[in-house]
Design a protein around this motif. Structure first.
Motif, PDB file in Angstrom:
ATOM      1  N   LEU A 145       0.835  -1.198   0.000  1.00  0.00           N
ATOM      2  CA  LEU A 145       0.000   0.000   0.000  1.00  0.00           C
ATOM      3  C   LEU A 145       0.872   1.251   0.000  1.00  0.00           C
ATOM      4  O   LEU A 145       0.557   2.246  -0.657  1.00  0.00           O
ATOM      5  CB  LEU A 145      -0.927   0.003   1.218  1.00  0.00           C
ATOM      6  CG  LEU A 145      -1.931  -1.151   1.310  1.00  0.00           C
ATOM      7  CD1 LEU A 145      -2.738  -1.049   2.596  1.00  0.00           C
ATOM      8  CD2 LEU A 145      -2.855  -1.151   0.100  1.00  0.00           C
ATOM      9  N   ARG A 146       1.979   1.213   0.742  1.00  0.00           N
ATOM     10  CA  ARG A 146       2.910   2.343   0.732  1.00  0.00           C
ATOM     11  C   ARG A 146       3.561   2.475  -0.644  1.00  0.00           C
ATOM     12  O   ARG A 146       3.793   3.586  -1.128  1.00  0.00           O
ATOM     13  CB  ARG A 146       3.989   2.150   1.799  1.00  0.00           C
ATOM     14  CG  ARG A 146       3.507   1.918   3.210  1.00  0.00           C
ATOM     15  CD  ARG A 146       2.937   3.139   3.863  1.00  0.00           C
ATOM     16  NE  ARG A 146       1.590   3.474   3.453  1.00  0.00           N
ATOM     17  CZ  ARG A 146       0.488   2.809   3.833  1.00  0.00           C
ATOM     18  NH1 ARG A 146       0.576   1.747   4.608  1.00  0.00           N
ATOM     19  NH2 ARG A 146      -0.716   3.211   3.426  1.00  0.00           N
ATOM     20  N   ALA A 147       3.854   1.335  -1.255  1.00  0.00           N
ATOM     21  CA  ALA A 147       4.442   1.352  -2.595  1.00  0.00           C
ATOM     22  C   ALA A 147       3.481   1.982  -3.596  1.00  0.00           C
ATOM     23  O   ALA A 147       3.885   2.764  -4.456  1.00  0.00           O
ATOM     24  CB  ALA A 147       4.803  -0.072  -3.025  1.00  0.00           C
ATOM     25  N   ARG A 148       2.208   1.653  -3.470  1.00  0.00           N
ATOM     26  CA  ARG A 148       1.202   2.211  -4.384  1.00  0.00           C
ATOM     27  C   ARG A 148       1.082   3.729  -4.178  1.00  0.00           C
ATOM     28  O   ARG A 148       0.912   4.486  -5.146  1.00  0.00           O
ATOM     29  CB  ARG A 148      -0.144   1.529  -4.170  1.00  0.00           C
ATOM     30  CG  ARG A 148      -1.198   1.913  -5.193  1.00  0.00           C
ATOM     31  CD  ARG A 148      -2.457   1.095  -5.021  1.00  0.00           C
ATOM     32  NE  ARG A 148      -2.204  -0.312  -5.217  1.00  0.00           N
ATOM     33  CZ  ARG A 148      -2.088  -0.903  -6.419  1.00  0.00           C
ATOM     34  NH1 ARG A 148      -2.195  -0.164  -7.506  1.00  0.00           N
ATOM     35  NH2 ARG A 148      -1.874  -2.183  -6.531  1.00  0.00           N
ATOM     36  N   SER A 149       1.154   4.174  -2.942  1.00  0.00           N
ATOM     37  CA  SER A 149       1.110   5.608  -2.655  1.00  0.00           C
ATOM     38  C   SER A 149       2.306   6.312  -3.296  1.00  0.00           C
ATOM     39  O   SER A 149       2.171   7.398  -3.877  1.00  0.00           O
ATOM     40  CB  SER A 149       1.102   5.836  -1.143  1.00  0.00           C
ATOM     41  OG  SER A 149       1.156   7.205  -0.828  1.00  0.00           O
ATOM     42  N   PHE A 150       3.480   5.704  -3.191  1.00  0.00           N
ATOM     43  CA  PHE A 150       4.689   6.262  -3.806  1.00  0.00           C
ATOM     44  C   PHE A 150       4.539   6.284  -5.327  1.00  0.00           C
ATOM     45  O   PHE A 150       4.911   7.265  -5.988  1.00  0.00           O
ATOM     46  CB  PHE A 150       5.893   5.411  -3.399  1.00  0.00           C
ATOM     47  CG  PHE A 150       7.218   5.946  -3.840  1.00  0.00           C
ATOM     48  CD1 PHE A 150       7.592   7.247  -3.564  1.00  0.00           C
ATOM     49  CD2 PHE A 150       8.125   5.120  -4.507  1.00  0.00           C
ATOM     50  CE1 PHE A 150       8.842   7.738  -3.956  1.00  0.00           C
ATOM     51  CE2 PHE A 150       9.364   5.598  -4.904  1.00  0.00           C
ATOM     52  CZ  PHE A 150       9.719   6.911  -4.632  1.00  0.00           C
ATOM     53  N   GLN A 151       3.994   5.218  -5.870  1.00  0.00           N
ATOM     54  CA  GLN A 151       3.745   5.127  -7.312  1.00  0.00           C
ATOM     55  C   GLN A 151       2.858   6.283  -7.769  1.00  0.00           C
ATOM     56  O   GLN A 151       3.120   6.915  -8.797  1.00  0.00           O
ATOM     57  CB  GLN A 151       3.086   3.782  -7.630  1.00  0.00           C
ATOM     58  CG  GLN A 151       2.727   3.572  -9.091  1.00  0.00           C
ATOM     59  CD  GLN A 151       1.846   2.346  -9.279  1.00  0.00           C
ATOM     60  OE1 GLN A 151       0.854   2.162  -8.548  1.00  0.00           O
ATOM     61  NE2 GLN A 151       2.195   1.491 -10.226  1.00  0.00           N
ATOM     62  N   ASN A 152       1.827   6.584  -6.994  1.00  0.00           N
ATOM     63  CA  ASN A 152       0.914   7.665  -7.333  1.00  0.00           C
ATOM     64  C   ASN A 152       1.606   9.021  -7.323  1.00  0.00           C
ATOM     65  O   ASN A 152       1.355   9.876  -8.181  1.00  0.00           O
ATOM     66  CB  ASN A 152      -0.270   7.657  -6.355  1.00  0.00           C
ATOM     67  CG  ASN A 152      -1.240   8.774  -6.605  1.00  0.00           C
ATOM     68  OD1 ASN A 152      -1.201   9.807  -5.946  1.00  0.00           O
ATOM     69  ND2 ASN A 152      -2.138   8.595  -7.560  1.00  0.00           N
ATOM     70  N   ARG A 153       2.492   9.246  -6.359  1.00  0.00           N
ATOM     71  CA  ARG A 153       3.211  10.517  -6.287  1.00  0.00           C
ATOM     72  C   ARG A 153       4.147  10.694  -7.483  1.00  0.00           C
ATOM     73  O   ARG A 153       4.289  11.791  -8.023  1.00  0.00           O
ATOM     74  CB  ARG A 153       4.000  10.606  -4.983  1.00  0.00           C
ATOM     75  CG  ARG A 153       3.156  10.940  -3.767  1.00  0.00           C
ATOM     76  CD  ARG A 153       3.965  10.824  -2.496  1.00  0.00           C
ATOM     77  NE  ARG A 153       3.235  11.294  -1.332  1.00  0.00           N
ATOM     78  CZ  ARG A 153       2.224  10.647  -0.766  1.00  0.00           C
ATOM     79  NH1 ARG A 153       1.828   9.479  -1.271  1.00  0.00           N
ATOM     80  NH2 ARG A 153       1.607  11.138   0.305  1.00  0.00           N
ATOM     81  N   LEU A 154       4.802   9.622  -7.868  1.00  0.00           N
ATOM     82  CA  LEU A 154       5.771   9.701  -8.957  1.00  0.00           C
ATOM     83  C   LEU A 154       5.136  10.135 -10.277  1.00  0.00           C
ATOM     84  O   LEU A 154       5.787  10.787 -11.106  1.00  0.00           O
ATOM     85  CB  LEU A 154       6.469   8.352  -9.144  1.00  0.00           C
ATOM     86  CG  LEU A 154       7.429   7.930  -8.025  1.00  0.00           C
ATOM     87  CD1 LEU A 154       7.936   6.511  -8.261  1.00  0.00           C
ATOM     88  CD2 LEU A 154       8.599   8.891  -7.909  1.00  0.00           C
ATOM     89  N   VAL A 155       3.878   9.791 -10.457  1.00  0.00           N
ATOM     90  CA  VAL A 155       3.171  10.204 -11.675  1.00  0.00           C
ATOM     91  C   VAL A 155       3.195  11.723 -11.819  1.00  0.00           C
ATOM     92  O   VAL A 155       3.260  12.262 -12.931  1.00  0.00           O
ATOM     93  CB  VAL A 155       1.714   9.679 -11.663  1.00  0.00           C
ATOM     94  CG1 VAL A 155       0.908  10.258 -12.824  1.00  0.00           C
ATOM     95  CG2 VAL A 155       1.705   8.162 -11.732  1.00  0.00           C
ATOM     96  N   LYS A 156       3.165  12.428 -10.687  1.00  0.00           N
ATOM     97  CA  LYS A 156       3.124  13.895 -10.699  1.00  0.00           C
ATOM     98  C   LYS A 156       4.389  14.501 -11.284  1.00  0.00           C
ATOM     99  O   LYS A 156       4.395  15.660 -11.674  1.00  0.00           O
ATOM    100  CB  LYS A 156       2.907  14.423  -9.263  1.00  0.00           C
ATOM    101  CG  LYS A 156       1.718  13.804  -8.522  1.00  0.00           C
ATOM    102  CD  LYS A 156       0.407  13.994  -9.255  1.00  0.00           C
ATOM    103  CE  LYS A 156      -0.786  13.571  -8.420  1.00  0.00           C
ATOM    104  NZ  LYS A 156      -0.803  12.161  -8.028  1.00  0.00           N
ATOM    105  N   ILE A 157       5.476  13.752 -11.339  1.00  0.00           N
ATOM    106  CA  ILE A 157       6.714  14.261 -11.939  1.00  0.00           C
ATOM    107  C   ILE A 157       7.086  13.434 -13.173  1.00  0.00           C
ATOM    108  O   ILE A 157       8.254  13.329 -13.541  1.00  0.00           O
ATOM    109  CB  ILE A 157       7.876  14.287 -10.915  1.00  0.00           C
ATOM    110  CG1 ILE A 157       8.112  12.911 -10.287  1.00  0.00           C
ATOM    111  CG2 ILE A 157       7.625  15.327  -9.833  1.00  0.00           C
ATOM    112  CD1 ILE A 157       9.348  12.844  -9.404  1.00  0.00           C
TER     113      ILE A 157
END
Length: 287
Positions: A145-157
């Protein structure tokens, strides 16, 4: 290894270094105002002996050593009144009490994690992520779940990561990695057999990898390129939930994302404005 743990275990310490370590433990509250000359006088040692001890523990000099000790001492004092990370609430606790305890647990988890950050490892991990072509996140259970949250943030850059173990085809994902990619292992225990198997293969193939774990003795440490370790008072099984460890992991991943962002800060801000225009008033508006 945590600085206070290292001073307590005194592995490979000389007699002089043990005397310095014992004095430090006996005077933790006063360390922030202690000059090296005073420490040398109090322990009947020399400036060079103190600096050698600091360097043995991974610090460049006395100032870095003193700062790390002060932070660790503060964290230790807070931990004495900290909420139990494994059972942070009791059956008869009120809603307000539970809310307060969980708030305290989260704050303590972040503060404890901060004191353990190795700036060199953190900076190197961010630079590694910045230059990688593809990013594969290996994580199971709550850590996924933490990995998915990080994945979501990375999309922003405009950086895209894959959750390697999402559909049970982690071996296929691992087989497709190349030296231009990067694997990130997120595991509190850091002892998962498949992760060890993958990390061994990646090391053999010169594929860079990062470990985020709560186990300072994880067998993945010597197999990975960079390590971010946050040891917390949370057991592997006997606990209500993974509150503390997941707060710590979220904090570390947020910090990594922030470091990635500032590496090209102006470009990321301009891209943010462009994308917001497309989605709010342009052809990608969906509301």
């Amino acid at each position: 290894m945590l600085i206070l743990d290292a001073l307590n275990q005194q592995t490979d310490f000389t007699t002089t270094e043990k005397r310095i370590a014992d004095y430090i433990f006996a005077n933790l509250p006063t360390l922030s105002n202690l000059y090296i000359k005073n420490l040398a006088a109090a322990t009947y040692t020399s400036h060079s002996a103190i600096i050698r001890l600091a360097q043995k523990l991974g610090y460049q000099g006395f100032r870095d050593f003193q700062r790390a000790l002060t932070i660790a001492a503060t964290a230790q004092a807070q931990a004495l009144t900290a909420v139990d990370a494994n059972f942070p609430f009791q059956a008869d606790d009120t809603a307000t009490t539970i809310a307060k305890k969980l708030a305290g647990l989260s704050v303590n988890a972040i503060q404890t994690t901060y004191t353990q950050i190795d700036e060199q490892q953190l900076t190197a991990a961010a630079k590694l992520l910045a230059k990688t072509e593809r990013l594969f996140l290996f994580a199971q259970g709550d850590s996924q779940l933490r990995a998915r949250s990080f994945q979501n943030r990375l999309v922003k850059i405009n950086k895209f990561a894959m959750i390697a173990e999402e559909y049970g085809d982690a071996a296929w994902q691992a087989a497709n990695l190349s030296p231009s990619d990067c694997a990130v292992f997120i595991s509190y225990a850091g002892t998962t057999n498949t992760h060890r198997q993958f990390a061994t293969y990646f090391q053999q193939q010169h594929i860079p990898s990062i470990l985020i774990s709560g186990n300072a003795q994880s067998p993945l440490i010597p197999l990975t390129t960079q390590q971010l370790i946050a040891v917390l008072p949370e057991t592997t099984f006997a606990k209500v939930g993974t509150f503390a460890s997941q707060v710590a992991f979220e904090y570390l991943l947020d910090t990594l994302f922030s470091l990635l962002y500032v590496q090209d800060y102006r470009h990321n801000l301009l891209k943010l404005q462009q994308n917001q225009g497309l989605m709010q008033d342009g052809p990608l508006q969906t509301k």
